[in-house]
Write a protein that holds these residues in place. Structure first.
Motif: not given
Length: 288
Positions: A197-202
């Motif tokens: 989720a963090r990489e997608v939002l980044r």
């Protein structure tokens, strides 16, 4: 030793894990690898599927297979790029029939905007248009290919690409992107979904690469019995906080005070006579 030798020995800090296929901005940081090690993402099972052999680094003396974390991070970045390529986040469906991954799926869908199916997958959700829960996603993310086999099978009928978290013994049939990792541990599943989720939002530009304020604990499974115990332990503290505020009130509004409603000395008639002015109510309103 001579001064020039000391200057040569001073080198910049090395990167903890270097993946040659990724640019420098997408390389894994030491904090991420430490979290993966502490959550036992690298610990597999005693069995191994032949398609997962390229992701297994070695076998421990106790028989457990160790997963290569560099492969895990590389596939995490690849999965994040695939999810980011979907224009509408609602076209991504995340599924977890395993109880340890249901809370992680709900949090992942909350922060990324994807749809989620936490719990039992109803057969025909992707193929039977009569069902109320019929969906037509463009991408499917599953927690365990073995438990979520029905969803993967229906996705293969409708040509839906599948991203799956795969353990060392997970079958990879109809799986397009496998993320090697421990998909049976409570902490491991939550951490993998948090990282994804963090990489997608980044990549979407929603958050910066400096930090993400959401703690990883929100993605972890919580036992209902532990929740009840924590609520019972917090109940006395809440009562103590409410008690002082209750003492600040002056009096009970429902209490009856005879002195407050007692008539005057001359009775109720004298009090009523003293109400209007001598000229009556009309005279007081003439000034308006």
């Amino acid at each position: 030793p001579p001064k020039f030798m000391l200057e040569q020995e001073e080198e910049p800090p090395k990167v903890f894990l270097v993946i040659m296929s990724l640019p420098a901005i997408l390389q894994a940081k030491e904090e991420d690898i430490q979290k993966m090690l502490s959550a036992e993402v690298h610990v597999g099972t005693t069995n191994s599927d032949f398609k997962m052999s390229e992701y297994i680094w070695k076998r421990r003396p106790d028989g457990l297979n160790i997963i290569n974390l560099s492969k895990t991070w590389e596939k995490l970045i690849l999965a994040a790029r695939i999810i980011t390529a979907i224009e509408n986040p609602q076209d991504v469906v995340v599924i977890s029939a395993r109880p340890y991954g249901q809370r992680a799926v709900l949090k992942f869908s909350q922060y990324t905007g994807a749809q989620c199916i936490a719990g039992r997958f109803t057969p025909g959700t992707f193929t039977n248009q009569i069902t109320k829960q019929f969906r037509e996603p463009r991408l499917l993310v599953v927690t365990d290919p073995r438990i979520d086999a029905q969803a993967i099978k229906e996705a293969s009928y409708t040509n839906i690409p599948v991203i799956a978290f795969a353990d060392s013994d997970s079958p990879l049939r109809f799986v397009d992107c496998a993320i090697p990792g421990n998909n049976k541990g409570r902490l491991s599943i939550g951490l993998l979904y948090w990282l994804l989720a963090r990489e997608v939002l980044r990549m979407r530009g929603t958050i910066s690469r400096a930090t993400w304020d959401v703690p990883v604990d929100l993605f972890f499974y919580r036992d209902p019995e532990d929740l009840e115990k924590s609520e019972e332990a917090a109940a006395p503290v809440l009562q103590q906080q409410v008690a002082p505020s209750a003492n600040l009130t002056s009096a009970d509004p429902t209490a009856y005070d005879p002195a407050a409603v007692a008539p005057l000395a001359d009775g109720w008639d004298s009090a009523a006579a003293a109400g209007p002015e001598a000229g009556g109510w009309d005279s007081s309103a003439s000034g308006w």
